[in-house]
Design a protein around this motif. Sequence first.
Motif, PDB file in Angstrom:
ATOM      1  N   VAL A 130       0.845  -1.205   0.000  1.00  0.00           N
ATOM      2  CA  VAL A 130       0.000   0.000   0.000  1.00  0.00           C
ATOM      3  C   VAL A 130       0.877   1.252   0.000  1.00  0.00           C
ATOM      4  O   VAL A 130       0.621   2.203  -0.753  1.00  0.00           O
ATOM      5  CB  VAL A 130      -0.983  -0.014   1.190  1.00  0.00           C
ATOM      6  CG1 VAL A 130      -1.663   1.333   1.359  1.00  0.00           C
ATOM      7  CG2 VAL A 130      -2.023  -1.111   0.987  1.00  0.00           C
ATOM      8  N   ASN A 131       1.927   1.259   0.815  1.00  0.00           N
ATOM      9  CA  ASN A 131       2.834   2.415   0.827  1.00  0.00           C
ATOM     10  C   ASN A 131       3.513   2.601  -0.520  1.00  0.00           C
ATOM     11  O   ASN A 131       3.680   3.727  -0.992  1.00  0.00           O
ATOM     12  CB  ASN A 131       3.876   2.276   1.937  1.00  0.00           C
ATOM     13  CG  ASN A 131       3.286   2.466   3.317  1.00  0.00           C
ATOM     14  OD1 ASN A 131       2.213   3.047   3.480  1.00  0.00           O
ATOM     15  ND2 ASN A 131       3.978   1.964   4.315  1.00  0.00           N
ATOM     16  N   ALA A 132       3.906   1.509  -1.156  1.00  0.00           N
ATOM     17  CA  ALA A 132       4.570   1.588  -2.461  1.00  0.00           C
ATOM     18  C   ALA A 132       3.611   2.018  -3.562  1.00  0.00           C
ATOM     19  O   ALA A 132       4.043   2.584  -4.585  1.00  0.00           O
ATOM     20  CB  ALA A 132       5.187   0.245  -2.819  1.00  0.00           C
ATOM     21  N   SER A 133       2.334   1.789  -3.361  1.00  0.00           N
ATOM     22  CA  SER A 133       1.362   2.086  -4.422  1.00  0.00           C
ATOM     23  C   SER A 133       1.256   3.573  -4.726  1.00  0.00           C
ATOM     24  O   SER A 133       0.811   3.951  -5.807  1.00  0.00           O
ATOM     25  CB  SER A 133      -0.018   1.527  -4.056  1.00  0.00           C
ATOM     26  OG  SER A 133      -0.604   2.277  -3.008  1.00  0.00           O
ATOM     27  N   ILE A 134       1.689   4.420  -3.797  1.00  0.00           N
ATOM     28  CA  ILE A 134       1.612   5.861  -4.058  1.00  0.00           C
ATOM     29  C   ILE A 134       2.869   6.394  -4.737  1.00  0.00           C
ATOM     30  O   ILE A 134       2.923   7.552  -5.108  1.00  0.00           O
ATOM     31  CB  ILE A 134       1.321   6.664  -2.772  1.00  0.00           C
ATOM     32  CG1 ILE A 134       2.404   6.433  -1.737  1.00  0.00           C
ATOM     33  CG2 ILE A 134      -0.047   6.326  -2.229  1.00  0.00           C
ATOM     34  CD1 ILE A 134       2.275   7.314  -0.510  1.00  0.00           C
ATOM     35  N   GLY A 135       3.855   5.523  -4.922  1.00  0.00           N
ATOM     36  CA  GLY A 135       5.098   5.938  -5.560  1.00  0.00           C
ATOM     37  C   GLY A 135       5.266   5.302  -6.931  1.00  0.00           C
ATOM     38  O   GLY A 135       4.338   4.712  -7.483  1.00  0.00           O
ATOM     39  N   HIS A 136       6.483   5.420  -7.439  1.00  0.00           N
ATOM     40  CA  HIS A 136       6.782   4.887  -8.780  1.00  0.00           C
ATOM     41  C   HIS A 136       7.971   3.945  -8.769  1.00  0.00           C
ATOM     42  O   HIS A 136       8.536   3.637  -9.807  1.00  0.00           O
ATOM     43  CB  HIS A 136       7.057   6.039  -9.757  1.00  0.00           C
ATOM     44  CG  HIS A 136       5.925   7.014  -9.843  1.00  0.00           C
ATOM     45  ND1 HIS A 136       4.683   6.663 -10.316  1.00  0.00           N
ATOM     46  CD2 HIS A 136       5.834   8.310  -9.494  1.00  0.00           C
ATOM     47  CE1 HIS A 136       3.884   7.714 -10.267  1.00  0.00           C
ATOM     48  NE2 HIS A 136       4.556   8.723  -9.756  1.00  0.00           N
ATOM     49  N   ASP A 137       8.349   3.472  -7.592  1.00  0.00           N
ATOM     50  CA  ASP A 137       9.490   2.572  -7.450  1.00  0.00           C
ATOM     51  C   ASP A 137       9.004   1.125  -7.524  1.00  0.00           C
ATOM     52  O   ASP A 137       8.191   0.691  -6.691  1.00  0.00           O
ATOM     53  CB  ASP A 137      10.187   2.844  -6.115  1.00  0.00           C
ATOM     54  CG  ASP A 137      11.449   2.025  -5.929  1.00  0.00           C
ATOM     55  OD1 ASP A 137      11.799   1.219  -6.817  1.00  0.00           O
ATOM     56  OD2 ASP A 137      12.093   2.204  -4.877  1.00  0.00           O
ATOM     57  N   ARG A 188      10.732  -1.545  -6.889  1.00  0.00           N
ATOM     58  CA  ARG A 188      11.451  -2.446  -5.978  1.00  0.00           C
ATOM     59  C   ARG A 188      10.608  -3.009  -4.844  1.00  0.00           C
ATOM     60  O   ARG A 188      10.710  -4.214  -4.558  1.00  0.00           O
ATOM     61  CB  ARG A 188      12.701  -1.769  -5.424  1.00  0.00           C
ATOM     62  CG  ARG A 188      13.833  -1.715  -6.437  1.00  0.00           C
ATOM     63  CD  ARG A 188      15.021  -1.004  -5.884  1.00  0.00           C
ATOM     64  NE  ARG A 188      14.605   0.394  -5.661  1.00  0.00           N
ATOM     65  CZ  ARG A 188      15.330   1.310  -5.076  1.00  0.00           C
ATOM     66  NH1 ARG A 188      16.509   1.005  -4.619  1.00  0.00           N
ATOM     67  NH2 ARG A 188      14.889   2.539  -4.941  1.00  0.00           N
ATOM     68  N   PRO A 189       9.773  -2.221  -4.166  1.00  0.00           N
ATOM     69  CA  PRO A 189       8.981  -2.830  -3.079  1.00  0.00           C
ATOM     70  C   PRO A 189       8.063  -3.955  -3.562  1.00  0.00           C
ATOM     71  O   PRO A 189       7.868  -4.950  -2.856  1.00  0.00           O
ATOM     72  CB  PRO A 189       8.160  -1.663  -2.524  1.00  0.00           C
ATOM     73  CG  PRO A 189       8.926  -0.446  -2.905  1.00  0.00           C
ATOM     74  CD  PRO A 189       9.577  -0.776  -4.217  1.00  0.00           C
ATOM     75  N   PHE A 190       7.542  -3.816  -4.772  1.00  0.00           N
ATOM     76  CA  PHE A 190       6.678  -4.867  -5.323  1.00  0.00           C
ATOM     77  C   PHE A 190       7.497  -6.118  -5.626  1.00  0.00           C
ATOM     78  O   PHE A 190       7.091  -7.232  -5.299  1.00  0.00           O
ATOM     79  CB  PHE A 190       5.964  -4.376  -6.581  1.00  0.00           C
ATOM     80  CG  PHE A 190       5.080  -3.188  -6.331  1.00  0.00           C
ATOM     81  CD1 PHE A 190       3.952  -3.289  -5.534  1.00  0.00           C
ATOM     82  CD2 PHE A 190       5.383  -1.956  -6.885  1.00  0.00           C
ATOM     83  CE1 PHE A 190       3.142  -2.190  -5.291  1.00  0.00           C
ATOM     84  CE2 PHE A 190       4.581  -0.850  -6.655  1.00  0.00           C
ATOM     85  CZ  PHE A 190       3.457  -0.970  -5.854  1.00  0.00           C
ATOM     86  N   ARG A 191       8.649  -5.918  -6.238  1.00  0.00           N
ATOM     87  CA  ARG A 191       9.509  -7.059  -6.583  1.00  0.00           C
ATOM     88  C   ARG A 191      10.067  -7.724  -5.327  1.00  0.00           C
ATOM     89  O   ARG A 191      10.126  -8.954  -5.248  1.00  0.00           O
ATOM     90  CB  ARG A 191      10.638  -6.595  -7.491  1.00  0.00           C
ATOM     91  CG  ARG A 191      10.131  -6.248  -8.862  1.00  0.00           C
ATOM     92  CD  ARG A 191      11.266  -6.188  -9.853  1.00  0.00           C
ATOM     93  NE  ARG A 191      10.707  -5.877 -11.146  1.00  0.00           N
ATOM     94  CZ  ARG A 191      10.938  -4.752 -11.800  1.00  0.00           C
ATOM     95  NH1 ARG A 191      11.736  -3.833 -11.309  1.00  0.00           N
ATOM     96  NH2 ARG A 191      10.376  -4.544 -12.975  1.00  0.00           N
ATOM     97  N   ASP A 192      10.491  -6.922  -4.374  1.00  0.00           N
ATOM     98  CA  ASP A 192      11.024  -7.490  -3.131  1.00  0.00           C
ATOM     99  C   ASP A 192       9.954  -8.295  -2.399  1.00  0.00           C
ATOM    100  O   ASP A 192      10.231  -9.398  -1.893  1.00  0.00           O
ATOM    101  CB  ASP A 192      11.563  -6.387  -2.218  1.00  0.00           C
ATOM    102  CG  ASP A 192      12.820  -5.722  -2.763  1.00  0.00           C
ATOM    103  OD1 ASP A 192      13.425  -6.254  -3.728  1.00  0.00           O
ATOM    104  OD2 ASP A 192      13.189  -4.655  -2.231  1.00  0.00           O
ATOM    105  N   SER A 193       8.743  -7.762  -2.343  1.00  0.00           N
ATOM    106  CA  SER A 193       7.640  -8.484  -1.695  1.00  0.00           C
ATOM    107  C   SER A 193       7.326  -9.773  -2.445  1.00  0.00           C
ATOM    108  O   SER A 193       7.115 -10.823  -1.827  1.00  0.00           O
ATOM    109  CB  SER A 193       6.388  -7.607  -1.608  1.00  0.00           C
ATOM    110  OG  SER A 193       6.609  -6.512  -0.759  1.00  0.00           O
ATOM    111  N   ALA A 194       7.306  -9.700  -3.775  1.00  0.00           N
ATOM    112  CA  ALA A 194       7.041 -10.887  -4.592  1.00  0.00           C
ATOM    113  C   ALA A 194       8.110 -11.948  -4.345  1.00  0.00           C
ATOM    114  O   ALA A 194       7.794 -13.135  -4.171  1.00  0.00           O
ATOM    115  CB  ALA A 194       6.983 -10.524  -6.074  1.00  0.00           C
TER     116      ALA A 194
END
Length: 114
Positions: A83-90, A92-98
């Motif tokens: 959710v925090n990453a969803s407001i940005g354009h990076d 990495r948080p999505f890939r790291d979580s995956a």
Amino acid sequence: MPSVVPRPRTARRWCSCSTRELVAALRAAGWACENRKFSIKSERVTRATAILFALEAGLDFENGGQVSETLSRLYAGARKTIVNASIGHDPRPFRDSADMLDEIAQAWRTASAT
């Protein structure tokens, strides 16, 4: 009255499918960030968040004990990160979580196979 609680094998299969879909949604959100496809990112983040809620809701705290509590914290932490990453354009948080969730899912699959 018939039981509506899934058998352990069915529950494992459902978790395995859900986790695969979760990892795919997170990877797609990362791709969408990189490619500025914000509607796709939003859809994938929404899907990933829903899957995390469903996985947490399916935990059996009575029989799962510490494992269920640990997974609950993991899912909550992943949701917060996403959710925090969803407001940005990076991406990495999505890939790291995956990557993290995929690694845990693979460990569960290996443990279940033995």
